[in-house]
Motif scaffolding. Structure first.
Motif, short mmCIF file in Angstrom:
data_model
loop_
_atom_site.label_atom_id
_atom_site.label_comp_id
_atom_site.label_asym_id
_atom_site.label_seq_id
_atom_site.Cartn_x
_atom_site.Cartn_y
_atom_site.Cartn_z
N ARG A 91 -10.84 0.46 -3.69
CA ARG A 91 -9.88 1.55 -3.51
C ARG A 91 -8.65 1.11 -2.73
NH1 ARG A 91 -14.08 6.66 -2.41
NH2 ARG A 91 -15.03 6.56 -4.48
N LEU A 92 -8.85 0.28 -1.71
CA LEU A 92 -7.71 -0.22 -0.94
C LEU A 92 -6.82 -1.12 -1.79
CD1 LEU A 92 -9.40 -0.97 2.49
CD2 LEU A 92 -7.57 0.70 2.08
N ASN A 93 -7.42 -1.96 -2.61
CA ASN A 93 -6.62 -2.80 -3.52
C ASN A 93 -5.71 -1.95 -4.38
OD1 ASN A 93 -7.56 -5.32 -2.70
ND2 ASN A 93 -9.22 -5.37 -4.21
N ALA A 94 -6.25 -0.86 -4.92
CA ALA A 94 -5.45 0.04 -5.76
C ALA A 94 -4.37 0.73 -4.94
CB ALA A 94 -6.36 1.07 -6.41
N MET A 95 -4.67 1.12 -3.71
CA MET A 95 -3.70 1.80 -2.85
C MET A 95 -2.54 0.89 -2.48
SD MET A 95 -6.50 3.82 -0.51
CE MET A 95 -5.37 4.21 0.82
N PHE A 96 -2.84 -0.37 -2.13
CA PHE A 96 -1.77 -1.32 -1.83
C PHE A 96 -0.93 -1.59 -3.07
CE2 PHE A 96 -4.15 -2.38 2.06
CZ PHE A 96 -3.11 -2.58 2.95
N ARG A 97 -1.59 -1.73 -4.20
CA ARG A 97 -0.89 -2.02 -5.46
C ARG A 97 0.05 -0.88 -5.85
NH1 ARG A 97 -5.15 -3.35 -7.97
NH2 ARG A 97 -5.59 -1.36 -8.96
N GLU A 98 -0.36 0.36 -5.59
CA GLU A 98 0.42 1.53 -5.99
C GLU A 98 1.39 1.98 -4.90
OE1 GLU A 98 0.34 2.73 -9.04
OE2 GLU A 98 -1.14 1.20 -9.56
N GLY A 99 1.49 1.25 -3.80
CA GLY A 99 2.42 1.60 -2.74
C GLY A 99 2.00 2.81 -1.93
N GLU A 100 0.69 3.07 -1.87
CA GLU A 100 0.19 4.24 -1.15
C GLU A 100 -0.17 3.93 0.31
OE1 GLU A 100 -3.07 5.51 -3.56
OE2 GLU A 100 -1.78 6.15 -5.23
N VAL A 101 0.01 2.69 0.70
CA VAL A 101 -0.19 2.29 2.09
C VAL A 101 1.20 2.03 2.68
CG1 VAL A 101 -1.24 0.64 3.67
CG2 VAL A 101 -2.43 1.26 1.54
N HIS A 102 1.56 2.74 3.73
CA HIS A 102 2.91 2.68 4.29
C HIS A 102 2.92 1.79 5.53
CE1 HIS A 102 3.77 5.82 1.42
NE2 HIS A 102 2.76 6.52 1.90
N LYS A 103 3.83 0.81 5.53
CA LYS A 103 3.81 -0.24 6.55
C LYS A 103 5.16 -0.34 7.27
CE LYS A 103 2.61 -2.78 3.10
NZ LYS A 103 2.37 -3.92 2.22
N TRP A 104 5.08 -0.42 8.58
CA TRP A 104 6.27 -0.64 9.42
C TRP A 104 6.06 -1.91 10.24
CZ3 TRP A 104 4.34 4.05 8.17
CH2 TRP A 104 5.23 5.02 7.71
N TYR A 105 7.10 -2.72 10.32
CA TYR A 105 7.08 -3.96 11.09
C TYR A 105 8.14 -3.89 12.18
CZ TYR A 105 4.33 -6.25 7.38
OH TYR A 105 3.36 -6.60 6.48
N TRP A 106 7.91 -4.63 13.26
CA TRP A 106 8.95 -4.86 14.25
C TRP A 106 9.41 -6.31 14.14
CZ3 TRP A 106 7.88 -2.21 19.62
CH2 TRP A 106 8.03 -0.82 19.47
N ALA A 107 10.71 -6.49 14.23
CA ALA A 107 11.29 -7.83 14.14
C ALA A 107 12.32 -8.01 15.24
CB ALA A 107 11.94 -8.05 12.78
N LEU A 108 12.22 -9.13 15.97
CA LEU A 108 13.26 -9.52 16.92
C LEU A 108 14.19 -10.47 16.19
CD1 LEU A 108 11.73 -10.38 20.43
CD2 LEU A 108 13.39 -8.60 19.89
N VAL A 109 15.47 -10.10 16.08
CA VAL A 109 16.41 -10.92 15.33
C VAL A 109 17.48 -11.50 16.25
CG1 VAL A 109 15.98 -9.65 13.19
CG2 VAL A 109 17.84 -8.91 14.70
N CYS A 110 18.11 -12.57 15.75
CA CYS A 110 19.02 -13.36 16.60
C CYS A 110 20.43 -12.79 16.70
CB CYS A 110 19.09 -14.79 16.07
SG CYS A 110 17.52 -15.67 16.07
N LYS A 111 20.82 -11.92 15.77
CA LYS A 111 22.17 -11.36 15.81
C LYS A 111 22.11 -9.85 15.70
CE LYS A 111 24.78 -15.33 14.05
NZ LYS A 111 25.74 -15.81 13.03
N GLU A 112 23.09 -9.20 16.29
CA GLU A 112 23.14 -7.74 16.25
C GLU A 112 23.29 -7.26 14.81
OE1 GLU A 112 25.52 -4.03 18.41
OE2 GLU A 112 26.06 -6.12 18.83
#
Length: 238
Positions: A91-112
Motif C-alpha cells: 500500500r505504501l508503494n502505491a501511495m508513494f507512486r501516486e503522490g499521496e505521501v506529502h514530503k517537506w525538506y529543509w535545506a541550508l543553501v549558500c546564497k540568498e
C-alpha cells in the motif's frame, strides 16, 4: 534466522531515532552517511540494522520483514519510513507512486534565494556514470518533469534556510533544481558547493511527512529534528 548482534550503543542509538512505530510501520531519523538499502558498496544498510534491532528487542527467532517504500540519498538525513508487513509495503508503494505521501525538506543553501518563495519546474536528465542529474531546456529522451515549491524561512550568519515541498520524486531533484536556481546546498560538492561538510554529508534534511496510514486509514504527520551539526538553526527556530 539470526541477525548481527547490535552493541548496546548501536541498540540505544536506533531506539533514540525512532520517530514512530506500530505493528505495520517504523519511521526513523536517518543519519548522514547511512544507506537505506543495500548497494554495491556492501556497507550495512539501515533496513538490515533495523531488522537486527527488531529481532533483538522483540526476541524474534524467525525472519524479520523490513520493506523499503522510499529512499534517501546517502548524504541526506531525516525521515525514512519502513514497512513491517508486506500489506503495508504494498500500500505504501502505491501511495508513494501516486503522490499521496506529502514530503517537506529543509535545506541550508549558500546564497540568498531570489524570492521569498517560488515554484520550480524543470526537465531533468540523468547521467548514470556520474550519478548526477542535469536540468535540460526541454523534454529530451528519458528526461522527467520535476516540480517543487520552496519557502525562505530564515538564515544563519552565513547560510539561508529553505523549506522545500517535494511534488515529484526524481533522482537528486532538490539538489539539482536548487543548484540550477542559484541556491547550492551547503556541502553538496557534486552540485557546486565550494566546500564539503566535515561529516561528508549535505545540509538537506527530510523534515516532515504527511500520509494516510496504510492500514488504519488515519492521517498522520511525522517530523524529524535537524542534525546538531546544523549550527545556527536553533536561533531560527526560536
Amino acid at each position: 534466522m539470526e541477525y548481527r548482534e547490535l552493541t548496546k550503543e548501536e541498540f540505544a542509538d536506533i531506539q533514540s531515532r525512532i520517530l514512530y512505530e506500530d505493528n505495520h510501520l517504523i519511521v526513523v531519523n536517518k543519519r548522514v552517511g547511512e544507506i537505506v538499502q543495500g548497494d554495491r558498496t556492501g556497507d550495512e544498510c539501515l533496513a538490515d540494522t533495523l531488522k537486527a534491532f527488531v529481532a533483538l528487542r522483540d526476541g524474534k527467532p524467525g525472519k524479520v520483514f523490513m520493506g523499503v517504500p522510499h529512499r534517501l540519498d546517502r548524504p541526506v538525513s531525516g525521515i525514512c519510513m519502513f514497512a513491517k508487513t508486506s500489506k503495508a509495503l504494498e500500500r505504501l508503494n502505491a501511495m508513494f507512486r501516486e503522490g499521496e505521501v506529502h514530503k517537506w525538506y529543509w535545506a541550508l543553501v549558500c546564497k540568498e534565494p531570489p524570492a521569498p518563495g517560488a515554484a520550480l519546474e524543470n526537465w531533468l536528465g540523468r547521467n548514470e556514470k556520474q550519478n548526477k542529474a542535469y536540468v535540460l531546456p526541454a523534454k529530451k529522451g528519458e528526461a522527467k518533469l520535476a516540480r517543487l515549491e520552496y519557502e525562505y524561512i530564515g538564515r544563519t550568519d552565513r547560510y539561508f534556510l529553505l523549506e522545500v515541498r517535494l511534488l515529484t520524486g526524481r533522482h537528486h531533484q532538490i539538489r539539482c533544481q536548487l543548484s540550477h536556481a542559484g541556491m547550492v546546498i551547503k556541502g553538496d560538492l557534486k552540485y557546486g558547493a565550494p566546500r564539503s561538510n566535515p561529516d561528508g554529508g549535505i545540509c538537506l534534511h527530510a523534515r516532515r511527512i504527511t500520509f494516510v496510514h496504510p492500514v488504519r486509514k488515519e492521517e498522520m504527520t511525522v517530523e524529524a529534528p535537524v542534525p546538531s551539526s546544523w549550527k545556527g538553526i536553533a536561533g531560527i527556530l526560536g
